[in-house]
Design an enzyme around this catalytic site. Structure first.
Site, PDB file in Angstrom:
ATOM      1  N   LYS A 121       0.923  -1.307  -0.208  1.00 44.56           N
ATOM      2  CA  LYS A 121      -0.186  -0.027   0.308  1.00 44.56           C
ATOM      3  C   LYS A 121       0.925   1.411  -0.042  1.00 44.56           C
ATOM      4  O   LYS A 121       1.845   1.350   0.388  1.00 44.56           O
ATOM      5  CB  LYS A 121      -0.823  -0.056   1.294  1.00 44.56           C
ATOM      6  N   ASP A 161      -6.994   3.982  -4.786  1.00 42.44           N
ATOM      7  CA  ASP A 161      -7.704   4.122  -3.223  1.00 42.44           C
ATOM      8  C   ASP A 161      -8.320   5.329  -3.019  1.00 42.44           C
ATOM      9  O   ASP A 161      -8.482   6.258  -4.155  1.00 42.44           O
ATOM     10  CB  ASP A 161      -6.641   3.471  -2.384  1.00 42.44           C
TER      11      ASP A 161
HETATM   12  N1  GLU Z   1      -7.306  -0.031  -2.872  1.00 44.14           N
HETATM   13  C1  GLU Z   1      -8.051  -1.230  -3.138  1.00 44.14           C
HETATM   14  C2  GLU Z   1      -8.090  -2.161  -2.062  1.00 44.14           C
HETATM   15  O1  GLU Z   1      -8.300  -1.478  -0.894  1.00 44.14           O
HETATM   16  C3  GLU Z   1      -7.693  -1.804  -4.636  1.00 44.14           C
HETATM   17  C4  GLU Z   1      -6.155  -2.247  -4.713  1.00 44.14           C
HETATM   18  C5  GLU Z   1      -5.708  -2.811  -5.874  1.00 44.14           C
HETATM   19  O2  GLU Z   1      -6.465  -2.940  -6.833  1.00 44.14           O
HETATM   20  O3  GLU Z   1      -4.647  -2.957  -5.998  1.00 44.14           O
HETATM   21  O4  GLU Z   1      -8.246  -3.316  -2.017  1.00 44.14           O
END
Ligand code: GLU
Length: 442
Positions: A121, A161
């Site tokens: 992340k 996100d």
């Molecule tokens: N931010 C999204 C999540 O919390 C998607 C992450 C992604 O597609 O890599 O899962």
């Protein structure tokens, strides 16, 4: 010293990260006691320590010519079952603690999808709200000018996100391509015309509703006529609402950081199109809904959890639903809570849901549809191909069915009740833990 004390002492001042670790540990520590090989290999201790954290300066110039400084991060939590994978969050509340909690959760979530993706992340304390497109572009270009050296299609694949949507992914992708001089699937959530996947924008919200449908199948219910409260009005909330409406449910609330709207007659497909236009094109506020639909009411500074409903879908942000809200929901007859956001329910709220035998599904299972379709976007990029919408949607449904089955396998209690929190945590853990043991002490 016990595992949790060590983790706590090593991460002072990181409340969100410790909250996420504690919630998982509640189920994993007893599971490890029953399966001593996980203990000997210290898998949980290793999972709670990121493989790598990158923190960097992001300087950029605003429209007035003034220099601004933000902080950028990438938390590379686990690469044991695949390249680091997870979104980028641009929001003033972003700290190392928030991104570590998200990366920790992401590792379990990605494992649950069954696809080969590790956990990561990243993001910044940059606030895109109120910034011009040109400012957002300059910020994204500066952010990528450092990040590019730490990511790659086989190394780490960021996505969106909160605060990072198609616009930001476009600017980030453009800058990566320019620096590296190569067109690769280094980000997901790309525009369809330039390597994105069909259904990716819809995937988190649709997946959330597919999960609720799976629960309903086990108890012989349907969504028809159910009253749903939703918080948030971003990508997840919009498509959760769309799918709920398609299934015959009545969505009565949506919100943003200013407050929530309550439409007792139900948000129809047409009204939802107004919200989507408002949020995605005009970048306006949810309060404007009541100017267009005066039958609805706007409650400034409040959350929608006092409105009676059958199903509550928190789709805004972490810790947006506390113990008091949980009590209100239960007293008003709500029986199902599925998290569209990551960790939107506080520890007290979750404890209450479990005590009262509410069907509570944590984000790592309920909102995994988004990253699952990101995984499918990576597959299509590797194939240099683009699947039709129906194919992606079918795969998404199959993946959600699989996650539900995993939760049932690991979460069934003695009286037959399914504890989805337990099922998701143990189900996500096992695959990562076994792979860690196979790969030795790394
Ligand atoms: N931010 C999204 C999540 O919390 C998607 C992450 C992604 O597609 O890599 O899962």
């Amino acid at each position: 010293m016990n595992i949790l004390t060590t983790i706590q002492e090593r991460n002072p001042g990181e409340p969100e990260f410790l909250q996420a670790v504690h919630e998982v540990a509640e189920y994993i520590i007893p599971f490890i006691e029953q399966n001593p090989r996980y203990k000997a290999f210290k898998v949980f201790e290793r999972m709670a320590e990121p493989e790598r954290v990158i923190i960097f300066r992001v300087p950029w110039v605003d429209d007035k010519g003034e220099i601004r400084i933000n902080r950028g991060y990438r938390v590379q939590m686990s690469s044991v079952i695949g390249p680091y994978k997870g979104g980028l969050r641009f929001h003033p509340s972003v700290t190392l603690s928030v991104l570590k909690f998200l990366a920790f959760e992401q590792t379990y979530k990605n494992s649950l999808t069954g696809l080969p993706m590790g956990g990561g992340k990243g993001g910044s304390d940059f606030d895109p709200k109120g910034k011009s497109d040109a400012e957002v572009m300059r910020f994204c270009q500066s952010f990528m000018t450092e990040l590019y050296r730490h990511i790659g299609p086989d190394l780490d694949v960021p996505a969106g996100d909160i605060g990072v949507g198609k616009r930001e992914i476009g600017y980030l992708f453009g800058q990566y391509k320019r620096i590296k001089n190569e067109f690769t699937g280094v980000l997901t959530g790309k525009g369809f015309e330039w390597g994105g996947s069909r259904i990716r924008p819809e995937a988190t919200g649709y997946g959330l509703i597919y999960f609720v449908q799976e629960i309903f199948k086990t108890i012989g219910e349907t969504l028809e006529g159910k009253v749903i409260t939703i918080s948030g009005s971003g990508n997840v909330a919009q498509f959760a609402a769309e799918k709920s409406i398609q299934c015959g449910a009545k969505v009565v609330t949506m919100s943003d950081s200013d407050g929530y709207i309550y439409d007792q007659t139900g948000i129809t497909a047409e009204k939802l199109a107004f919200i989507t236009e408002l949020k995605e094109v005009k970048r306006g506020r949810i309060s404007e809904y009541v100017d267009r639909y005066p039958g609805a009411r706007f409650f400034p500074g409040e959350k929608p959890w006092g409105i009676p409903c059958d199903i509550a879908l928190p789709c805004a942000t972490q810790n947006e639903l506390d113990g008091h809200d949980a009590r209100l929901l239960i007293d008003n007859g709500c029986r199902y809570v599925a998290e569209g956001a990551n960790m939107p329910c506080t520890t007290e709220a979750v404890a209450l849901f479990n005590k009262e035998r509410i069907y509570y599904v944590p984000g790592k299972a309920a909102n995994a549809g988004g990253v699952a379709v990101s995984g499918l976007e990576m597959t299509q990029n590797s194939l240099r191909y683009a699947w039709f919408k129906e194919k992606v949607d079918d795969r998404l449904r199959i993946i959600i069915k699989g996650i539900h089955a995993t939760c049932v396998q690991y979460g069934r209690e003695e009286d037959g009740h399914i504890n989805y929190e337990k099922g998701a945590n143990i189900g996500g853990f096992v695959k990562v833990a076994d792979a860690m043991i196979d790969q030795g002490v790394v």
